[in-house]
Design a protein around this motif. Structure first.
Motif, short mmCIF file in Angstrom:
data_model
loop_
_atom_site.label_atom_id
_atom_site.label_comp_id
_atom_site.label_asym_id
_atom_site.label_seq_id
_atom_site.Cartn_x
_atom_site.Cartn_y
_atom_site.Cartn_z
N VAL A 3 15.52 85.39 30.54
CA VAL A 3 16.76 85.12 29.82
C VAL A 3 17.15 86.32 28.95
CG1 VAL A 3 17.87 83.62 28.12
CG2 VAL A 3 16.35 82.64 29.84
N GLY A 4 16.17 86.90 28.27
CA GLY A 4 16.46 88.04 27.40
C GLY A 4 16.98 89.24 28.17
N TYR A 5 16.37 89.52 29.33
CA TYR A 5 16.83 90.66 30.13
C TYR A 5 18.23 90.41 30.69
CZ TYR A 5 16.87 94.36 33.63
OH TYR A 5 17.20 95.46 34.38
N THR A 6 18.50 89.18 31.13
CA THR A 6 19.83 88.85 31.66
C THR A 6 20.90 89.00 30.58
OG1 THR A 6 18.83 87.30 33.23
CG2 THR A 6 21.20 87.10 32.81
N VAL A 7 20.63 88.47 29.40
CA VAL A 7 21.60 88.58 28.30
C VAL A 7 21.79 90.05 27.92
CG1 VAL A 7 21.98 88.05 25.87
CG2 VAL A 7 21.15 86.27 27.42
N MET A 8 20.71 90.81 27.87
CA MET A 8 20.79 92.21 27.48
C MET A 8 21.62 93.01 28.49
SD MET A 8 17.76 95.07 27.28
CE MET A 8 17.70 95.09 29.08
N ILE A 9 21.35 92.84 29.77
CA ILE A 9 22.00 93.67 30.78
C ILE A 9 23.48 93.31 30.90
CG2 ILE A 9 21.65 92.25 32.84
CD1 ILE A 9 20.89 95.99 32.62
N LEU A 10 23.84 92.03 30.76
CA LEU A 10 25.24 91.64 30.84
C LEU A 10 26.01 92.08 29.60
CD1 LEU A 10 25.00 88.06 32.40
CD2 LEU A 10 25.68 90.19 33.52
N HIS A 11 25.41 91.91 28.43
CA HIS A 11 26.08 92.36 27.21
C HIS A 11 26.28 93.86 27.22
CE1 HIS A 11 26.11 93.82 23.00
NE2 HIS A 11 26.88 92.79 22.79
N ALA A 12 25.24 94.60 27.62
CA ALA A 12 25.34 96.06 27.63
C ALA A 12 26.35 96.55 28.66
CB ALA A 12 23.97 96.68 27.91
N ALA A 13 26.53 95.83 29.76
CA ALA A 13 27.46 96.26 30.80
C ALA A 13 28.91 96.01 30.42
CB ALA A 13 27.13 95.55 32.12
N PHE A 14 29.19 94.89 29.77
CA PHE A 14 30.58 94.53 29.46
C PHE A 14 31.00 94.93 28.05
CE2 PHE A 14 29.49 91.65 32.94
CZ PHE A 14 30.59 91.80 33.75
N ARG A 15 30.07 95.29 27.20
CA ARG A 15 30.40 95.70 25.84
C ARG A 15 30.88 97.15 25.86
NH1 ARG A 15 32.02 96.70 21.35
NH2 ARG A 15 31.06 96.07 19.37
N LYS A 16 32.11 97.36 25.38
CA LYS A 16 32.63 98.72 25.30
C LYS A 16 31.82 99.54 24.29
CE LYS A 16 37.48 97.56 26.28
NZ LYS A 16 38.86 97.58 25.71
N LEU A 17 31.81 100.84 24.50
CA LEU A 17 31.13 101.72 23.55
C LEU A 17 31.97 101.82 22.28
CD1 LEU A 17 29.82 104.58 25.87
CD2 LEU A 17 28.60 102.59 25.00
N ALA A 18 31.45 101.27 21.22
CA ALA A 18 32.16 101.29 19.94
C ALA A 18 31.88 102.59 19.22
CB ALA A 18 31.73 100.11 19.08
N PRO A 19 32.88 103.16 18.53
CA PRO A 19 32.66 104.39 17.77
C PRO A 19 31.61 104.17 16.68
CG PRO A 19 35.00 103.92 17.99
CD PRO A 19 34.28 102.70 18.47
N GLN A 20 30.68 105.10 16.61
CA GLN A 20 29.63 105.02 15.61
C GLN A 20 30.05 105.77 14.36
OE1 GLN A 20 26.25 106.53 17.95
NE2 GLN A 20 25.30 104.54 17.61
N LYS A 21 29.51 105.33 13.22
CA LYS A 21 29.79 106.01 11.97
C LYS A 21 29.04 107.33 11.94
CE LYS A 21 30.50 101.82 9.25
NZ LYS A 21 30.05 101.04 8.06
N GLN A 22 29.79 108.40 11.81
CA GLN A 22 29.19 109.72 11.77
C GLN A 22 28.69 110.03 10.37
OE1 GLN A 22 28.71 111.35 14.53
NE2 GLN A 22 29.80 109.78 15.69
N PRO A 23 27.54 110.71 10.24
CA PRO A 23 27.06 111.05 8.91
C PRO A 23 27.98 112.02 8.21
CG PRO A 23 25.76 112.16 10.62
CD PRO A 23 26.66 111.19 11.31
N SER A 24 28.17 111.80 6.91
CA SER A 24 29.07 112.66 6.14
C SER A 24 28.47 114.05 6.00
CB SER A 24 29.29 112.05 4.77
OG SER A 24 28.07 111.90 4.08
N ARG A 25 29.31 115.04 6.15
CA ARG A 25 28.85 116.44 6.07
C ARG A 25 29.48 117.09 4.85
NH1 ARG A 25 29.70 118.34 12.38
NH2 ARG A 25 28.31 116.79 13.32
N GLY A 26 28.65 117.80 4.14
CA GLY A 26 29.15 118.54 2.97
C GLY A 26 29.84 119.82 3.39
N ARG A 27 30.53 120.36 2.47
CA ARG A 27 31.24 121.61 2.80
C ARG A 27 30.26 122.76 2.96
NH1 ARG A 27 36.50 121.82 -1.30
NH2 ARG A 27 37.53 119.96 -0.42
#
Length: 226
Positions: A202-226
């Protein structure tokens, strides 16, 4: 994805891991997923709606879906992913209705699966533990077997500390082998392996289906100093 880009605009060849790491850090992985979905939608709307087009689209979607069988979801997974921050269950893991779509191609599906498994490794591990706990709840005999096997090793540790088995390595090894055999017999006879199998399935089925249909969401980039 790195094989699709043999060289960057500066004509510098990069290995696949370094190129994918640069895409991930710069946020281009999400753009690739979004652009591929947009191109697929545009081509489908501009094409003439005929039986041949519908049949071709159907076979293409089936081919894309069944390509899940050839994808290794753990190709990019590392031990560091389990020590990272757990993504938010509501905003990042589940997302919203617009956070899901059918992958436009097998390459997009492979990109999504491997990247989402890497991002949400801690979420999937938590779900597996939850499914395993539910399996044990549905199978009290398996729960009893798991508790009994843990009790055997706890008893062995207690006896080892009390009678100092470390001074007698031969006896200690014999008792360890006896405890191992008793543990295997208990786990098999009380169907603990079946509860584990159900949780893994069940865990593998849920993982593979969620990962396949879930769009890649933008990740928060670490803040960079000047």
């Amino acid at each position: 994805m790195g094989r699709a880009f043999s060289s960057n605009p500066l004509s510098l060849s990069l290995p696949d891991p370094a190129f994918e790491s640069w895409l991930r850090d710069s946020g281009y992985l999400e753009l690739l997923d979004t652009n591929s979905a947009a191109l697929s939608t545009t081509s489908s709307t501009t094409a003439t709606t005929t039986s041949a087009t519908i049949t071709h689209s159907l076979f293409h979607n089936l081919w894309t879906f069944f390509s899940l069988l050839t994808v290794n979801p753990f190709a990019k997974l590392t031990t560091d992913d389990f020590s990272a921050r757990t993504p938010s269950w509501t905003r990042e893991f589940f997302g919203f209705s617009g956070s899901y779509s059918f992958p436009s191609s097998p390459d997009t599906l492979k990109l999504r699966v491997q990247e989402n498994v890497k991002r949400y490794a801690r979420n999937y591990a938590t779900l597996f533990i939850l499914f395993f706990a539910c399996s044990l709840y549905q199978m009290p005999v398996a729960l009893l077997g798991l508790i009994s096997s843990l009790a055997i090793w706890d008893l062995f540790k207690f006896c080892s500390d009390k009678w100092k088995f470390d001074r007698y390595p031969v006896i200690r090894q014999i008792l360890i082998r006896i405890a191992q055999c008793a543990t295997v017999i208990i786990l098999i006879c009380l169907n603990v392996q079946m509860a584990l199998f159900y949780a893994l399935s069940v865990g593998y089925t849920v993982m593979i289906l969620h990962a396949a249909f879930r769009k890649l969401a933008p990740q928060k980039q670490p803040s960079r100093g000047r």
